[in-house]
Design a protein around this motif. Structure first.
Motif, PDB file in Angstrom:
ATOM      1  N   LYS A   1      -6.870  -4.153  -1.495  1.00  0.00           N
ATOM      2  CA  LYS A   1      -7.701  -4.310  -0.281  1.00  0.00           C
ATOM      3  C   LYS A   1      -8.624  -5.512  -0.433  1.00  0.00           C
ATOM      4  O   LYS A   1      -8.776  -6.310   0.481  1.00  0.00           O
ATOM      5  CB  LYS A   1      -8.556  -3.061  -0.010  1.00  0.00           C
ATOM      6  CG  LYS A   1      -7.850  -1.835   0.462  1.00  0.00           C
ATOM      7  CD  LYS A   1      -7.301  -1.906   1.866  1.00  0.00           C
ATOM      8  CE  LYS A   1      -5.929  -2.498   1.937  1.00  0.00           C
ATOM      9  NZ  LYS A   1      -4.787  -1.735   1.685  1.00  0.00           N
TER      10      LYS A   1
ATOM     11  N   VAL B   1      -4.555  -5.498   9.620  1.00  0.00           N
ATOM     12  CA  VAL B   1      -3.420  -5.818   8.737  1.00  0.00           C
ATOM     13  C   VAL B   1      -3.532  -5.062   7.413  1.00  0.00           C
ATOM     14  O   VAL B   1      -2.528  -4.631   6.843  1.00  0.00           O
ATOM     15  CB  VAL B   1      -3.327  -7.351   8.538  1.00  0.00           C
ATOM     16  CG1 VAL B   1      -2.436  -7.701   7.362  1.00  0.00           C
ATOM     17  CG2 VAL B   1      -2.753  -7.980   9.812  1.00  0.00           C
TER      18      VAL B   1
ATOM     19  N   GLU C   1      -6.626  -8.855  -0.255  1.00  0.00           N
ATOM     20  CA  GLU C   1      -6.070  -9.147   1.076  1.00  0.00           C
ATOM     21  C   GLU C   1      -7.091  -9.702   2.038  1.00  0.00           C
ATOM     22  O   GLU C   1      -6.813 -10.637   2.768  1.00  0.00           O
ATOM     23  CB  GLU C   1      -5.557  -7.841   1.714  1.00  0.00           C
ATOM     24  CG  GLU C   1      -4.219  -7.395   1.295  1.00  0.00           C
ATOM     25  CD  GLU C   1      -3.779  -6.194   2.127  1.00  0.00           C
ATOM     26  OE1 GLU C   1      -4.413  -5.120   2.025  1.00  0.00           O
ATOM     27  OE2 GLU C   1      -2.814  -6.320   2.880  1.00  0.00           O
TER      28      GLU C   1
ATOM     29  N   THR D   1       9.738  -2.449   7.360  1.00  0.00           N
ATOM     30  CA  THR D   1       9.719  -3.341   6.202  1.00  0.00           C
ATOM     31  C   THR D   1      11.144  -3.587   5.689  1.00  0.00           C
ATOM     32  O   THR D   1      11.872  -2.634   5.361  1.00  0.00           O
ATOM     33  CB  THR D   1       8.825  -2.736   5.101  1.00  0.00           C
ATOM     34  OG1 THR D   1       7.533  -2.566   5.671  1.00  0.00           O
ATOM     35  CG2 THR D   1       8.745  -3.618   3.881  1.00  0.00           C
TER      36      THR D   1
ATOM     37  N   SER E   1      -3.857  -1.991   5.350  1.00  0.00           N
ATOM     38  CA  SER E   1      -3.638  -0.560   5.604  1.00  0.00           C
ATOM     39  C   SER E   1      -4.795   0.263   5.050  1.00  0.00           C
ATOM     40  O   SER E   1      -5.215   0.047   3.914  1.00  0.00           O
ATOM     41  CB  SER E   1      -2.363  -0.095   4.913  1.00  0.00           C
ATOM     42  OG  SER E   1      -1.270  -0.806   5.396  1.00  0.00           O
TER      43      SER E   1
ATOM     44  N   THR F   1       0.821  -1.209   0.000  1.00  0.00           N
ATOM     45  CA  THR F   1       0.000   0.000   0.000  1.00  0.00           C
ATOM     46  C   THR F   1       0.857   1.262   0.000  1.00  0.00           C
ATOM     47  O   THR F   1       0.517   2.254  -0.651  1.00  0.00           O
ATOM     48  CB  THR F   1      -0.926  -0.033   1.237  1.00  0.00           C
ATOM     49  OG1 THR F   1      -1.930  -1.020   1.004  1.00  0.00           O
ATOM     50  CG2 THR F   1      -1.592   1.297   1.486  1.00  0.00           C
ATOM     51  N   SER F   2       1.974   1.205   0.713  1.00  0.00           N
ATOM     52  CA  SER F   2       2.847   2.388   0.740  1.00  0.00           C
ATOM     53  C   SER F   2       3.390   2.672  -0.662  1.00  0.00           C
ATOM     54  O   SER F   2       3.630   3.825  -1.021  1.00  0.00           O
ATOM     55  CB  SER F   2       3.996   2.170   1.726  1.00  0.00           C
ATOM     56  OG  SER F   2       3.489   2.000   3.024  1.00  0.00           O
TER      57      SER F   2
ATOM     58  N   SER G   1       6.862   4.127   4.568  1.00  0.00           N
ATOM     59  CA  SER G   1       6.543   2.884   5.286  1.00  0.00           C
ATOM     60  C   SER G   1       5.676   3.188   6.495  1.00  0.00           C
ATOM     61  O   SER G   1       5.994   4.078   7.283  1.00  0.00           O
ATOM     62  CB  SER G   1       7.840   2.205   5.735  1.00  0.00           C
ATOM     63  OG  SER G   1       7.551   1.071   6.515  1.00  0.00           O
ATOM     64  N   GLN G   2       4.580   2.463   6.602  1.00  0.00           N
ATOM     65  CA  GLN G   2       3.748   2.591   7.797  1.00  0.00           C
ATOM     66  C   GLN G   2       4.531   2.131   9.008  1.00  0.00           C
ATOM     67  O   GLN G   2       4.695   2.858   9.982  1.00  0.00           O
ATOM     68  CB  GLN G   2       2.480   1.740   7.600  1.00  0.00           C
ATOM     69  CG  GLN G   2       1.446   1.792   8.709  1.00  0.00           C
ATOM     70  CD  GLN G   2       1.806   1.131  10.013  1.00  0.00           C
ATOM     71  OE1 GLN G   2       1.773   1.780  11.069  1.00  0.00           O
ATOM     72  NE2 GLN G   2       2.170  -0.135   9.979  1.00  0.00           N
ATOM     73  N   SER G   3       4.988   0.888   8.954  1.00  0.00           N
ATOM     74  CA  SER G   3       5.625   0.273  10.126  1.00  0.00           C
ATOM     75  C   SER G   3       7.003   0.838  10.402  1.00  0.00           C
ATOM     76  O   SER G   3       7.472   0.831  11.531  1.00  0.00           O
ATOM     77  CB  SER G   3       5.768  -1.233   9.890  1.00  0.00           C
ATOM     78  OG  SER G   3       6.588  -1.459   8.755  1.00  0.00           O
TER      79      SER G   3
HETATM   80  O1  M6R Z   1       4.795  -0.979   6.862  1.00  0.00           O
HETATM   81  P1  M6R Z   1       4.889  -0.757   5.382  1.00  0.00           P
HETATM   82  O2  M6R Z   1       4.067   0.391   4.941  1.00  0.00           O
HETATM   83  O3  M6R Z   1       6.300  -0.623   4.914  1.00  0.00           O
HETATM   84  O4  M6R Z   1       4.286  -2.055   4.751  1.00  0.00           O
HETATM   85  C1  M6R Z   1       4.268  -2.271   3.374  1.00  0.00           C
HETATM   86  C2  M6R Z   1       3.317  -3.377   3.002  1.00  0.00           C
HETATM   87  O5  M6R Z   1       3.704  -4.569   3.614  1.00  0.00           O
HETATM   88  C3  M6R Z   1       1.891  -3.046   3.397  1.00  0.00           C
HETATM   89  O6  M6R Z   1       1.461  -1.853   2.837  1.00  0.00           O
HETATM   90  C4  M6R Z   1       0.937  -4.180   2.965  1.00  0.00           C
HETATM   91  O7  M6R Z   1       0.861  -4.226   1.575  1.00  0.00           O
HETATM   92  C5  M6R Z   1      -0.434  -3.992   3.595  1.00  0.00           C
HETATM   93  N1  M6R Z   1      -0.907  -5.242   4.077  1.00  0.00           N
HETATM   94  C6  M6R Z   1      -1.437  -3.435   2.674  1.00  0.00           C
HETATM   95  O8  M6R Z   1      -2.713  -3.378   3.198  1.00  0.00           O
END
Ligand code: M6R
Length: 612
Positions: free
Chosen positions: A489, A403, A492, A357, A405, A307-308, A352-354
């Protein structure tokens, strides 16, 4: 992937660890386990399945006398998800227990070495070597547990966050990490280690982001850290202020729905103090150290995953159209392995959300190595990418537990709009134009709120199409990534096959798929290419495809072409994805709900992908 937690303190150890695992379950949920030291015994329990299965299995241990324990929730890499392969793993004597997040790349060689010395392995995991290595190194004359732990950390290769307990030092947890996250929480007479801070929310007031290759020695009485030469370090304690509310579902049945509904507020949070309406500009303090480089850069590169990456692709449309900077977008997993042409004239954004990655982190390192300026756009404060980038912008979306995003996508886009405006102005955009754009940006939270009002109609559409086996999502310009995100989405969380395509590409292949059974979702706002998209809709209609249109509130023509029209407020084309994606998130959610899927924890996925 995988969550680890450790507790040293006077409260009930088993319930504390189970509670911590529940909060980390988004990281992996195929099996779970716990090891506590009680009355000079190492008590280990493991269960295939969810943390709730482990909880049921350990109910009789709730009151057990124990001051130290470790626990793990797994996302399988080596060895199928079952009880034997679940962590914690123990050595041959059953006196040492360890949990691990990451991959031990040289485990085969280590396993052979250990088997040759008589160690017996019971699991198919890479992790088990760690317990046996500690056991083996403890055999050296005069070796302490700490010595053996350090020697083990030096022997393994790969990515890891490890926590270990042992009957030889029964009140202490030993922990270390490399390329996998590990944080330490300091509470009142109790201390924690965990993959992220959620297990100690409400109980710890200070946090330590343990530097890589340092050893943490954590007991109820205190926390000490050392380097690999056993030299004592001075850990940096930071104030920790998370709230429990942020990781609870509230009145929502799923985190995903809660997070979808949070979006207007989270977008506001991303804008707060940064969007300057009167000046027609945006100010992001995190960009200041590299501001000149941003204005002089010959090229931007944006790299991310999942998603990012979709947010990155929208960023390309923003940066090129408004800021007028040539921009390339690259999957982090591809960029890192293809000898990329990057240098001092480039600015590389990693999203990156987390912030953990593995591929995105590797890209960041590669870009830095090649002399590029690197900026992080990250959600999780203190995460590895945030810290290693050094420069960048937090999206302030708060913890995202589902899970899939959702809110972090729109918050990433919100930050990208601000960066676009700031650079655009910095490169000569007039104040008047800046003010117009700033006011459009400012209207996005309200427009997102209105987009949430489509939920009842979306629910009806979900019921109509829930049994379809394929979906096509089509969009153009900045809404091509919106289409990709809508398809991701759906895949997933519902396990229905879906593809996202640029609208006009349809006739180069995917059109062959269209018949009366194929739902086709068009993102068709009234922007500069609206008429072109209408022609593509005609082509689908002529082949009896079923059309669901995400269109603007003032579009009167669209009903003649679409079977269902979901109306959202109009905004500037390049800002559209922030609003248009919301009904697509809701559509995936409601289809998955109709199909009885595990929405917050879809199969095979994990929130934080810390392996390649
Ligand atoms: O934490 P990040 O944004 O780096 O993660 C990237 C992908 O693993 C994350 O966006 C994944 O595709 C999600 N499950 C999407 O909903």
């Amino acid at each position: 992937m995988c969550g680890i937690v450790g507790y040293a303190g006077k409260e009930k150890t088993v319930p504390t660890l189970i509670d911590g695992l529940k909060r980390l379950e988004y990281r992996g949920y195929d099996s779970a386990g716990i090891a506590v030291i009680s009355e000079n015994n190492l008590v280990v329990k493991k269960a295939a399945g969810k943390v709730s299965d482990l909880e049921a299995m350990t109910r009789n241990l709730t009151g057990i006398k124990s001051a130290v324990g470790i626990a793990h929730t797994r996302w399988a890499t080596h060895g199928e998800p079952n009880e034997v392969n679940a962590h914690p793993h123990v050595d041959c004597t059953g006196r040492i227990g360890i949990v691990h997040n990451g991959i031990i790349e040289n485990y085969k060689a280590l396993k052979t070495y250990l088997e040759d010395r008589g160690h017996r392995f019971v699991s198919k995991t890479d992790t088990e070597v760690i317990a046996h290595l500690i056991e083996e190194f403890m055999k050296k004359e005069g070796a302490t547990f700490m010595d053996a732990f350090i020697e083990t950390a030096q022997a393994i290769k790969g990515s890891y966050a490890i926590a270990a307990v042992s009957l030889s030092d029964p009140g202490t947890i030993y922990a270390t990490h490399l390329s996998s996250p590990l944080v330490i929480g300091q509470g009142n007479g109790e201390n924690f280690i965990a993959s992220d801070a959620s297990p100690f929310l409400g109980r710890a007031s200070k946090i330590i982001y343990l530097p890589e290759n340092e050893i943490a020695v954590v007991a109820a009485a205190g926390i000490k850290t050392f380097d690999l030469d056993k030299r004592k370090k001075d850990p940096v304690f930071e104030k920790f202020e998370g709230t429990l509310e942020s990781i609870q579902k509230g009145n929502f049945p799923h985190f995903m729905l809660k997070e979808i509904y949070e979006q207007p507020e989270r977008i506001e949070d991303a804008f707060r103090g940064r969007l300057l309406l009167q000046e027609g500009n945006a100010f992001l303090g995190g960009l200041s150290p590299v501001w000149d480089k941003l204005l002089k850069a010959k090229r931007f590169v944006i790299s991310a995953c999942g998603t990012s990456w979709h947010a990155a692709l929208v960023g390309k449309y923003m940066f090129e159209e408004i800021a007028r900077v040539p921009t390339e977008v690259d999957y982090a997993s591809e960029l890192r392995y293809r000898n990329p042409i990057l240098g001092p004239d480039d600015v590389v954004f990693v999203i990156s959300q987390s912030g953990e990655t593995a591929d995105t982190l590797a890209t960041l390192r590669e870009a830095k190595k090649r002399g590029a300026t690197v900026l992080g756009i990250v959600n999780v404060v203190g995460s590895t990418i945030a810290r290693e980038a050094g420069v960048g912008v937090y999206i302030h979306a708060g913890p995202e537990i589902g899970v899939a995003s959702t809110k972090t996508f729109t918050s990433q886009l919100a930050v990208l709009t601000l960066i676009t405006l700031a650079i655009g102005r910095g490169k000569g955009m007039s104040k008047e134009k800046g003010k117009f754009i700033a006011s459009e940006i400012n209207s996005l939270p309200e427009k997102a709120r209105r987009a949430l009002g489509t939920e009842n109609l979306v629910r009806e559409i979900a019921r109509t199409f829930k049994d379809s086996r394929n979906f096509l999502y089509l969009g153009r310009g900045a809404n091509f990534p919106t289409a990709l995100e809508g398809a991701l989405k759906l895949k997933e969380i519902s396990y229905i096959h879906a593809e996202g395509y640029p609208v006009a590409e349809m006739k180069h292949g995917p059109i062959a798929l269209i018949d009366e059974n194929m739902p086709v979702v068009f993102v068709v706002p009234k922007d500069g290419i609206y008429e072109k998209v209408l022609s593509n809709m005609e082509e689908v209609k002529a082949r009896k495809g079923r059309i669901i249109a995400i269109a603007n509130e003032d579009d009167e023509y669209i009903d003649s072409l679409a079977d269902f029209v979901i109306r959202v407020p109009r905004t500037l084309g390049w800002l559209g994805p922030i609003v248009n994606v919301i009904p697509l998130q809701l559509l995936a959610y409601h289809i998955a709900l109709e199909l009885g899927r595990l929405i917050d924890q879809p199969r095979n996925l994990a929130k934080s992908v810390t392996v390649e």
